[in-house]
Design an enzyme around this catalytic site. Structure first.
Site, short mmCIF file in Angstrom:
data_model
loop_
_atom_site.label_atom_id
_atom_site.label_comp_id
_atom_site.label_asym_id
_atom_site.label_seq_id
_atom_site.Cartn_x
_atom_site.Cartn_y
_atom_site.Cartn_z
N CYS A 64 0.81 -1.23 0.00
CA CYS A 64 0.00 0.00 0.00
C CYS A 64 0.84 1.28 0.00
O CYS A 64 0.32 2.36 -0.24
CB CYS A 64 -0.97 0.00 1.17
SG CYS A 64 -0.19 0.24 2.79
N HIS A 101 -1.87 11.33 15.45
CA HIS A 101 -2.46 10.64 14.30
C HIS A 101 -1.42 9.66 13.78
O HIS A 101 -0.26 10.05 13.53
CB HIS A 101 -2.85 11.63 13.21
CG HIS A 101 -3.27 10.98 11.93
ND1 HIS A 101 -4.48 10.35 11.79
CD2 HIS A 101 -2.62 10.85 10.75
CE1 HIS A 101 -4.57 9.86 10.56
NE2 HIS A 101 -3.45 10.15 9.91
N HIS A 104 -4.55 4.71 9.49
CA HIS A 104 -5.89 4.11 9.46
C HIS A 104 -5.78 2.59 9.54
O HIS A 104 -4.72 2.02 9.24
CB HIS A 104 -6.62 4.52 8.18
CG HIS A 104 -6.95 5.97 8.15
ND1 HIS A 104 -6.04 6.95 7.73
CD2 HIS A 104 -8.06 6.65 8.53
CE1 HIS A 104 -6.60 8.14 7.84
NE2 HIS A 104 -7.83 7.99 8.32
N ASP A 108 -8.67 -5.45 5.31
CA ASP A 108 -8.17 -6.21 4.16
C ASP A 108 -6.77 -6.78 4.40
O ASP A 108 -6.01 -7.02 3.47
CB ASP A 108 -8.17 -5.34 2.91
CG ASP A 108 -7.28 -4.11 3.03
OD1 ASP A 108 -6.66 -3.89 4.08
OD2 ASP A 108 -7.21 -3.34 2.04
N ARG A 117 -5.35 -4.57 8.55
CA ARG A 117 -4.15 -3.90 8.05
C ARG A 117 -4.09 -2.51 8.69
O ARG A 117 -4.86 -1.63 8.35
CB ARG A 117 -4.18 -3.77 6.53
CG ARG A 117 -3.04 -2.91 5.97
CD ARG A 117 -3.01 -2.90 4.45
NE ARG A 117 -4.26 -2.48 3.84
CZ ARG A 117 -4.53 -1.23 3.43
NH1 ARG A 117 -3.64 -0.26 3.56
NH2 ARG A 117 -5.71 -0.97 2.87
N CYS A 119 -2.41 0.63 8.59
CA CYS A 119 -1.64 1.37 7.60
C CYS A 119 -1.14 2.64 8.30
O CYS A 119 -1.91 3.55 8.57
CB CYS A 119 -2.57 1.68 6.43
SG CYS A 119 -1.81 2.50 5.05
#
Length: 150
Positions: A64, A101, A104, A108, A117, A119
């Site tokens: 990704c 932060h 996310h 998947d 996952r 990310c």
């Protein structure tokens, strides 16, 4: 027990990208993160608070463009929030005590490892190598990190 918190002195030392990502919920460019291809054994901690977030043993190559993990090393240190920014419905991931932060979480990931996952932006993380974990106060997590022969 270590206390983790959003340290204003640390926030003041963040790079522009780290500040934008952690404090303003930014996202680094895909493929640009310094930890994306890190294969060393250790843990990933919040760049602001130092709270332990992810273990190298749970990191995998998802394709990704950001470091991906199957689960948090310490679930209590990761908060998941409903996010509807940018016309999408997602689940934002933030450090619980540092309120940074991180990125996310998506459903998947590898099914044999829970299907999630995480990310995560490299800019929100600091890597602590396995050999340094004890001296940096993360010895309690050594059993969750694999030994890699070099």
């Amino acid at each position: 027990m270590t206390k983790y918190f959003k340290d204003p002195d640390v926030v003041a030392t963040l790079t522009d990208e780290q500040f934008w990502v952690t404090q303003e919920s930014g996202t680094e460019r895909p493929g640009s993160g310094r930890l994306l291809y890190n294969k060393e054994s250790g843990i990933y901690v919040d760049v602001v608070s130092g709270e332990p977030l992810f273990a190298s043993s749970d990191k995998y190559e998802s394709g990704c463009g950001w470091p991906s993990f199957t689960k948090p090393i310490e679930p209590a240190h990761v908060s998941e929030l409903h996010d509807t920014t940018h016309g999408m419905i997602r689940t934002e991931v933030r450090s619980t005590n540092g309120d940074s932060h991180l990125g996310h979480v998506f459903p998947d990931g590898p099914t044999d490892r829970g299907g999630l996952r995480y990310c995560i932006n490299s800019a929100s993380l600091r890597f602590v190598a396995r050999d340094d974990m004890e001296s940096e106060g993360y010895g309690a997590y050594l059993d969750q990190v694999e030994e890699i022969d070099q």
